[in-house]
Design a protein around this motif. Structure first.
Motif, mmCIF file in Angstrom:
data_model
loop_
_atom_site.group_PDB
_atom_site.id
_atom_site.type_symbol
_atom_site.label_atom_id
_atom_site.label_comp_id
_atom_site.label_asym_id
_atom_site.label_seq_id
_atom_site.Cartn_x
_atom_site.Cartn_y
_atom_site.Cartn_z
ATOM 1 N N GLU A 19 65.089 -20.700 -1.346
ATOM 2 C CA GLU A 19 65.506 -21.542 -0.229
ATOM 3 C C GLU A 19 66.890 -21.119 0.224
ATOM 4 O O GLU A 19 67.658 -20.558 -0.564
ATOM 5 N N GLY A 20 67.202 -21.413 1.469
ATOM 6 C CA GLY A 20 68.545 -21.145 1.966
ATOM 7 C C GLY A 20 69.574 -21.826 1.080
ATOM 8 O O GLY A 20 69.353 -22.931 0.598
ATOM 9 N N GLY A 21 70.667 -21.149 0.824
ATOM 10 C CA GLY A 21 71.705 -21.699 -0.042
ATOM 11 C C GLY A 21 71.502 -21.368 -1.505
ATOM 12 O O GLY A 21 72.230 -21.866 -2.359
ATOM 13 N N SER A 22 70.511 -20.526 -1.821
ATOM 14 C CA SER A 22 70.235 -20.177 -3.219
ATOM 15 C C SER A 22 71.133 -19.070 -3.757
ATOM 16 O O SER A 22 71.089 -18.775 -4.953
ATOM 17 N N SER A 23 71.923 -18.452 -2.914
ATOM 18 C CA SER A 23 72.806 -17.391 -3.390
ATOM 19 C C SER A 23 73.699 -17.913 -4.503
ATOM 20 O O SER A 23 74.221 -19.020 -4.431
ATOM 21 N N GLY A 24 73.834 -17.103 -5.543
ATOM 22 C CA GLY A 24 74.625 -17.507 -6.706
ATOM 23 C C GLY A 24 73.784 -18.106 -7.816
ATOM 24 O O GLY A 24 74.280 -18.322 -8.918
ATOM 25 N N SER A 25 72.512 -18.349 -7.532
ATOM 26 C CA SER A 25 71.625 -18.915 -8.550
ATOM 27 C C SER A 25 71.227 -17.840 -9.561
ATOM 28 O O SER A 25 71.094 -16.667 -9.214
ATOM 29 N N PRO A 26 71.017 -18.232 -10.824
ATOM 30 C CA PRO A 26 70.564 -17.252 -11.808
ATOM 31 C C PRO A 26 69.124 -16.836 -11.533
ATOM 32 O O PRO A 26 68.320 -17.621 -11.055
ATOM 33 N N VAL A 27 68.825 -15.581 -11.839
ATOM 34 C CA VAL A 27 67.470 -15.051 -11.756
ATOM 35 C C VAL A 27 66.987 -14.906 -13.196
ATOM 36 O O VAL A 27 67.633 -14.247 -14.004
ATOM 37 N N LEU A 28 65.864 -15.544 -13.512
ATOM 38 C CA LEU A 28 65.348 -15.533 -14.879
ATOM 39 C C LEU A 28 64.168 -14.580 -15.018
ATOM 40 O O LEU A 28 63.340 -14.468 -14.116
ATOM 41 N N SER A 29 64.093 -13.930 -16.162
ATOM 42 C CA SER A 29 62.944 -13.091 -16.481
ATOM 43 C C SER A 29 61.747 -13.979 -16.774
ATOM 44 O O SER A 29 61.848 -14.943 -17.541
ATOM 45 N N HIS A 40 71.476 -13.041 -4.534
ATOM 46 C CA HIS A 40 72.419 -12.971 -3.410
ATOM 47 C C HIS A 40 71.771 -12.624 -2.079
ATOM 48 O O HIS A 40 72.453 -12.636 -1.054
ATOM 49 N N PHE A 41 70.474 -12.335 -2.059
ATOM 50 C CA PHE A 41 69.875 -11.934 -0.784
ATOM 51 C C PHE A 41 68.414 -12.348 -0.742
ATOM 52 O O PHE A 41 67.616 -11.904 -1.561
ATOM 53 N N GLY A 42 68.097 -13.219 0.181
ATOM 54 C CA GLY A 42 66.715 -13.648 0.355
ATOM 55 C C GLY A 42 65.991 -12.751 1.330
ATOM 56 O O GLY A 42 66.565 -12.260 2.287
ATOM 57 N N GLY A 43 64.760 -12.507 1.077
ATOM 58 C CA GLY A 43 63.960 -11.649 1.928
ATOM 59 C C GLY A 43 62.665 -11.330 1.203
ATOM 60 O O GLY A 43 62.251 -12.051 0.308
ATOM 61 N N CYS A 44 62.078 -10.245 1.551
ATOM 62 C CA CYS A 44 60.840 -9.848 0.888
ATOM 63 C C CYS A 44 60.928 -8.358 0.599
ATOM 64 O O CYS A 44 60.677 -7.560 1.494
ATOM 65 N N PRO A 45 61.340 -7.934 -0.572
ATOM 66 C CA PRO A 45 61.643 -8.764 -1.743
ATOM 67 C C PRO A 45 63.065 -9.323 -1.700
ATOM 68 O O PRO A 45 63.896 -8.872 -0.928
ATOM 69 N N ASN A 46 63.314 -10.293 -2.591
ATOM 70 C CA ASN A 46 64.648 -10.846 -2.777
ATOM 71 C C ASN A 46 65.483 -9.853 -3.583
ATOM 72 O O ASN A 46 64.947 -8.980 -4.259
ATOM 73 N N GLN A 47 66.795 -10.034 -3.541
ATOM 74 C CA GLN A 47 67.701 -9.156 -4.277
ATOM 75 C C GLN A 47 68.681 -9.977 -5.093
ATOM 76 O O GLN A 47 69.113 -11.051 -4.680
ATOM 77 N N GLY A 48 69.024 -9.444 -6.254
ATOM 78 C CA GLY A 48 70.039 -10.060 -7.097
ATOM 79 C C GLY A 48 70.834 -8.981 -7.804
ATOM 80 O O GLY A 48 70.316 -7.905 -8.108
#
Length: 62
Positions: A19-29, A40-48
């Protein structure tokens, strides 16, 4: 200049809803449930940013 938010030297990519505003959220395995990135970047695919790179930068502050 056009920027797509991706850096092959520091980023991981993943396919999931964000969702918008998710930058800074942890990405879990999905496999280990450990933090592997910092979103830090939403899209298809997302980036962290890879968490090992983040940890190396802030280790002296912990």
């Amino acid at each position: 200049m056009r920027v797509n938010g991706s850096s092959s030297q520091s980023d991981i990519s993943y396919m999931c809803d964000t969702e918008g505003g998710s930058s800074g959220s942890p990405v879990l395995s999905r496999r280990t449930h450990k933090v592997i990135g910092l979103h830090h970047f939403g899209g298809c695919p997302n980036q962290g940013v890879r968490i090992d790179l983040v940890a190396a930068q802030i280790n002296s502050l912990l």
